[in-house]
Design a protein around this motif. Structure first.
Motif, PDB file in Angstrom:
ATOM      1  N   ALA A   1      38.015  50.637   5.401  1.00 22.91           N
ATOM      2  CA  ALA A   1      37.495  51.764   4.636  1.00 22.91           C
ATOM      3  C   ALA A   1      36.052  51.551   4.188  1.00 22.91           C
ATOM      4  O   ALA A   1      35.635  50.444   3.883  1.00 22.91           O
ATOM      5  CB  ALA A   1      38.377  52.008   3.419  1.00 22.91           C
ATOM      6  N   GLN A   2      35.335  52.680   4.143  1.00 23.56           N
ATOM      7  CA  GLN A   2      33.994  52.728   3.583  1.00 23.56           C
ATOM      8  C   GLN A   2      33.987  53.807   2.506  1.00 23.56           C
ATOM      9  O   GLN A   2      34.787  54.747   2.552  1.00 23.56           O
ATOM     10  CB  GLN A   2      32.964  53.074   4.646  1.00 23.56           C
ATOM     11  N   ILE A   3      33.076  53.659   1.564  1.00 21.30           N
ATOM     12  CA  ILE A   3      32.956  54.606   0.463  1.00 21.30           C
ATOM     13  C   ILE A   3      31.495  54.998   0.326  1.00 21.30           C
ATOM     14  O   ILE A   3      30.601  54.169   0.562  1.00 21.30           O
ATOM     15  CB  ILE A   3      33.517  53.982  -0.838  1.00 21.30           C
ATOM     16  N   SER A   4      31.264  56.245  -0.008  1.00 18.67           N
ATOM     17  CA  SER A   4      29.884  56.689  -0.203  1.00 18.67           C
ATOM     18  C   SER A   4      29.424  56.331  -1.615  1.00 18.67           C
ATOM     19  O   SER A   4      30.209  56.356  -2.559  1.00 18.67           O
ATOM     20  CB  SER A   4      29.756  58.203   0.029  1.00 18.67           C
ATOM     21  N   CYS A   5      28.179  55.977  -1.737  1.00 19.37           N
ATOM     22  CA  CYS A   5      27.603  55.650  -3.038  1.00 19.37           C
ATOM     23  C   CYS A   5      27.155  56.950  -3.690  1.00 19.37           C
ATOM     24  O   CYS A   5      26.122  57.508  -3.321  1.00 19.37           O
ATOM     25  CB  CYS A   5      26.418  54.691  -2.869  1.00 19.37           C
ATOM     26  N   SER A   6      27.961  57.461  -4.603  1.00 18.96           N
ATOM     27  CA  SER A   6      27.640  58.699  -5.287  1.00 18.96           C
ATOM     28  C   SER A   6      28.533  58.850  -6.513  1.00 18.96           C
ATOM     29  O   SER A   6      29.473  58.078  -6.706  1.00 18.96           O
ATOM     30  CB  SER A   6      27.817  59.907  -4.363  1.00 18.96           C
ATOM     31  N   ALA A   7      28.249  59.851  -7.314  1.00 26.81           N
ATOM     32  CA  ALA A   7      29.066  60.118  -8.498  1.00 26.81           C
ATOM     33  C   ALA A   7      30.457  60.592  -8.098  1.00 26.81           C
ATOM     34  O   ALA A   7      31.424  60.394  -8.833  1.00 26.81           O
ATOM     35  CB  ALA A   7      28.391  61.171  -9.376  1.00 26.81           C
ATOM     36  N   GLU A   8      30.565  61.242  -6.953  1.00 24.38           N
ATOM     37  CA  GLU A   8      31.846  61.673  -6.396  1.00 24.38           C
ATOM     38  C   GLU A   8      32.007  60.978  -5.046  1.00 24.38           C
ATOM     39  O   GLU A   8      31.766  61.556  -3.996  1.00 24.38           O
ATOM     40  CB  GLU A   8      31.902  63.201  -6.229  1.00 24.38           C
ATOM     41  N   PRO A   9      32.421  59.704  -5.061  1.00 25.65           N
ATOM     42  CA  PRO A   9      32.446  58.923  -3.825  1.00 25.65           C
ATOM     43  C   PRO A   9      33.498  59.415  -2.830  1.00 25.65           C
ATOM     44  O   PRO A   9      34.645  59.632  -3.196  1.00 25.65           O
ATOM     45  CB  PRO A   9      32.759  57.507  -4.306  1.00 25.65           C
ATOM     46  N   ASP A  10      33.065  59.619  -1.602  1.00 25.42           N
ATOM     47  CA  ASP A  10      33.972  59.999  -0.525  1.00 25.42           C
ATOM     48  C   ASP A  10      34.449  58.736   0.182  1.00 25.42           C
ATOM     49  O   ASP A  10      33.719  57.746   0.272  1.00 25.42           O
ATOM     50  CB  ASP A  10      33.276  60.924   0.470  1.00 25.42           C
ATOM     51  N   LEU A  11      35.668  58.791   0.684  1.00 27.07           N
ATOM     52  CA  LEU A  11      36.272  57.657   1.357  1.00 27.07           C
ATOM     53  C   LEU A  11      36.397  57.954   2.842  1.00 27.07           C
ATOM     54  O   LEU A  11      36.782  59.066   3.230  1.00 27.07           O
ATOM     55  CB  LEU A  11      37.648  57.366   0.745  1.00 27.07           C
ATOM     56  N   PHE A  12      36.067  56.981   3.660  1.00 26.70           N
ATOM     57  CA  PHE A  12      36.179  57.081   5.107  1.00 26.70           C
ATOM     58  C   PHE A  12      37.070  55.942   5.573  1.00 26.70           C
ATOM     59  O   PHE A  12      36.883  54.794   5.166  1.00 26.70           O
ATOM     60  CB  PHE A  12      34.805  56.953   5.772  1.00 26.70           C
ATOM     61  N   ILE A  13      38.042  56.258   6.414  1.00 25.84           N
ATOM     62  CA  ILE A  13      38.941  55.238   6.946  1.00 25.84           C
ATOM     63  C   ILE A  13      38.814  55.247   8.457  1.00 25.84           C
ATOM     64  O   ILE A  13      38.945  56.303   9.091  1.00 25.84           O
ATOM     65  CB  ILE A  13      40.390  55.483   6.498  1.00 25.84           C
ATOM     66  N   ASP A  14      38.540  54.098   9.019  1.00 31.71           N
ATOM     67  CA  ASP A  14      38.296  53.971  10.459  1.00 31.71           C
ATOM     68  C   ASP A  14      37.187  54.920  10.907  1.00 31.71           C
ATOM     69  O   ASP A  14      37.237  55.493  11.998  1.00 31.71           O
ATOM     70  CB  ASP A  14      39.577  54.221  11.258  1.00 31.71           C
TER      71      ASP A  14
ATOM     72  N   THR B   1      39.685  60.596  -7.393  1.00 29.86           N
ATOM     73  CA  THR B   1      40.551  60.197  -8.503  1.00 29.86           C
ATOM     74  C   THR B   1      40.723  58.678  -8.538  1.00 29.86           C
ATOM     75  O   THR B   1      40.632  58.063  -9.609  1.00 29.86           O
ATOM     76  CB  THR B   1      41.920  60.890  -8.394  1.00 29.86           C
ATOM     77  N   LEU B   2      40.944  58.061  -7.390  1.00 28.53           N
ATOM     78  CA  LEU B   2      41.094  56.599  -7.342  1.00 28.53           C
ATOM     79  C   LEU B   2      39.828  55.910  -7.840  1.00 28.53           C
ATOM     80  O   LEU B   2      39.904  54.900  -8.553  1.00 28.53           O
ATOM     81  CB  LEU B   2      41.429  56.139  -5.919  1.00 28.53           C
ATOM     82  N   ALA B   3      38.681  56.456  -7.490  1.00 28.95           N
ATOM     83  CA  ALA B   3      37.416  55.878  -7.952  1.00 28.95           C
ATOM     84  C   ALA B   3      37.241  56.081  -9.451  1.00 28.95           C
ATOM     85  O   ALA B   3      36.894  55.146 -10.184  1.00 28.95           O
ATOM     86  CB  ALA B   3      36.243  56.493  -7.186  1.00 28.95           C
ATOM     87  N   HIS B   4      37.480  57.299  -9.927  1.00 31.30           N
ATOM     88  CA  HIS B   4      37.283  57.597 -11.349  1.00 31.30           C
ATOM     89  C   HIS B   4      38.289  56.870 -12.237  1.00 31.30           C
ATOM     90  O   HIS B   4      37.978  56.560 -13.395  1.00 31.30           O
ATOM     91  CB  HIS B   4      37.326  59.099 -11.604  1.00 31.30           C
TER      92      HIS B   4
ATOM     93  N   GLU C   1      24.750  56.536   0.842  1.00 28.98           N
ATOM     94  CA  GLU C   1      24.990  55.506   1.855  1.00 28.98           C
ATOM     95  C   GLU C   1      26.466  55.129   1.880  1.00 28.98           C
ATOM     96  O   GLU C   1      27.129  55.048   0.845  1.00 28.98           O
ATOM     97  CB  GLU C   1      24.134  54.282   1.552  1.00 28.98           C
ATOM     98  N   LEU C   2      26.982  54.852   3.083  1.00 29.87           N
ATOM     99  CA  LEU C   2      28.348  54.345   3.216  1.00 29.87           C
ATOM    100  C   LEU C   2      28.316  52.829   3.181  1.00 29.87           C
ATOM    101  O   LEU C   2      27.535  52.196   3.907  1.00 29.87           O
ATOM    102  CB  LEU C   2      28.969  54.808   4.533  1.00 29.87           C
ATOM    103  N   VAL C   3      29.156  52.259   2.338  1.00 26.63           N
ATOM    104  CA  VAL C   3      29.280  50.812   2.219  1.00 26.63           C
ATOM    105  C   VAL C   3      30.766  50.469   2.257  1.00 26.63           C
ATOM    106  O   VAL C   3      31.615  51.344   2.047  1.00 26.63           O
ATOM    107  CB  VAL C   3      28.630  50.287   0.909  1.00 26.63           C
ATOM    108  N   PRO C   4      31.115  49.216   2.500  1.00 28.15           N
ATOM    109  CA  PRO C   4      32.527  48.853   2.472  1.00 28.15           C
ATOM    110  C   PRO C   4      33.158  49.185   1.112  1.00 28.15           C
ATOM    111  O   PRO C   4      32.521  49.041   0.064  1.00 28.15           O
ATOM    112  CB  PRO C   4      32.512  47.342   2.713  1.00 28.15           C
ATOM    113  N   ALA C   5      34.394  49.633   1.156  1.00 25.63           N
ATOM    114  CA  ALA C   5      35.149  49.914  -0.065  1.00 25.63           C
ATOM    115  C   ALA C   5      35.915  48.661  -0.480  1.00 25.63           C
ATOM    116  O   ALA C   5      36.279  47.835   0.361  1.00 25.63           O
ATOM    117  CB  ALA C   5      36.112  51.068   0.163  1.00 25.63           C
ATOM    118  N   ALA C   6      36.159  48.536  -1.770  1.00 28.76           N
ATOM    119  CA  ALA C   6      36.904  47.398  -2.303  1.00 28.76           C
ATOM    120  C   ALA C   6      37.841  47.882  -3.399  1.00 28.76           C
ATOM    121  O   ALA C   6      37.595  48.898  -4.043  1.00 28.76           O
ATOM    122  CB  ALA C   6      35.943  46.357  -2.872  1.00 28.76           C
ATOM    123  N   LEU C   7      38.912  47.131  -3.595  1.00 25.22           N
ATOM    124  CA  LEU C   7      39.791  47.392  -4.728  1.00 25.22           C
ATOM    125  C   LEU C   7      39.248  46.678  -5.944  1.00 25.22           C
ATOM    126  O   LEU C   7      38.714  45.571  -5.838  1.00 25.22           O
ATOM    127  CB  LEU C   7      41.212  46.872  -4.463  1.00 25.22           C
ATOM    128  N   THR C   8      39.396  47.298  -7.083  1.00 23.47           N
ATOM    129  CA  THR C   8      39.093  46.628  -8.348  1.00 23.47           C
ATOM    130  C   THR C   8      40.321  45.799  -8.725  1.00 23.47           C
ATOM    131  O   THR C   8      41.356  45.858  -8.051  1.00 23.47           O
ATOM    132  CB  THR C   8      38.829  47.667  -9.446  1.00 23.47           C
TER     133      THR C   8
END
Length: 87
Positions: A24-37, A49-52, A66-73
């Motif tokens: 997964a990748q996530i966009s760097c923004s106030a409303e981050p979008d998630l991209f999988i594969d 919601t998961l981000a907030h 920008e899209l960057v790798p996503a991580a779990l907190t």
């Protein structure tokens, strides 16, 4: 009675598992979008919601959009650990 962690459905858990798998990748923004594969996730509202809720975040800093790798907190890891194993 659900065996899922409070507030998480199967789709959310699948998203968290994709992040753990490095898919997964996530966009760097106030409303981050998630991209999988490389494909936009089908439920961006849930991704927001998961981000907030503090379960997912960018794994590194990036410029706006920008899209960057996503991580779990830590909270995301805990929620996933409470979930039943994937079938």
């Amino acid at each position: 009675m659900s065996a899922l962690p409070e507030g998480l459905n199967h789709r959310a858990l699948s998203m968290l598992r994709a992040i753990v798998a490095g898919r997964a990748q996530i966009s760097c923004s106030a409303e981050p979008d998630l991209f999988i594969d490389g494909v936009p996730c089908c439920d961006q509202y849930l991704a927001h919601t998961l981000a907030h809720e503090g379960l997912i975040e960018p794994a590194q800093r990036g410029t706006r959009g920008e899209l960057v790798p996503a991580a779990l907190t830590d909270a995301g890891v805990a929620a996933l650990n409470l979930a039943p194993a994937a079938a």
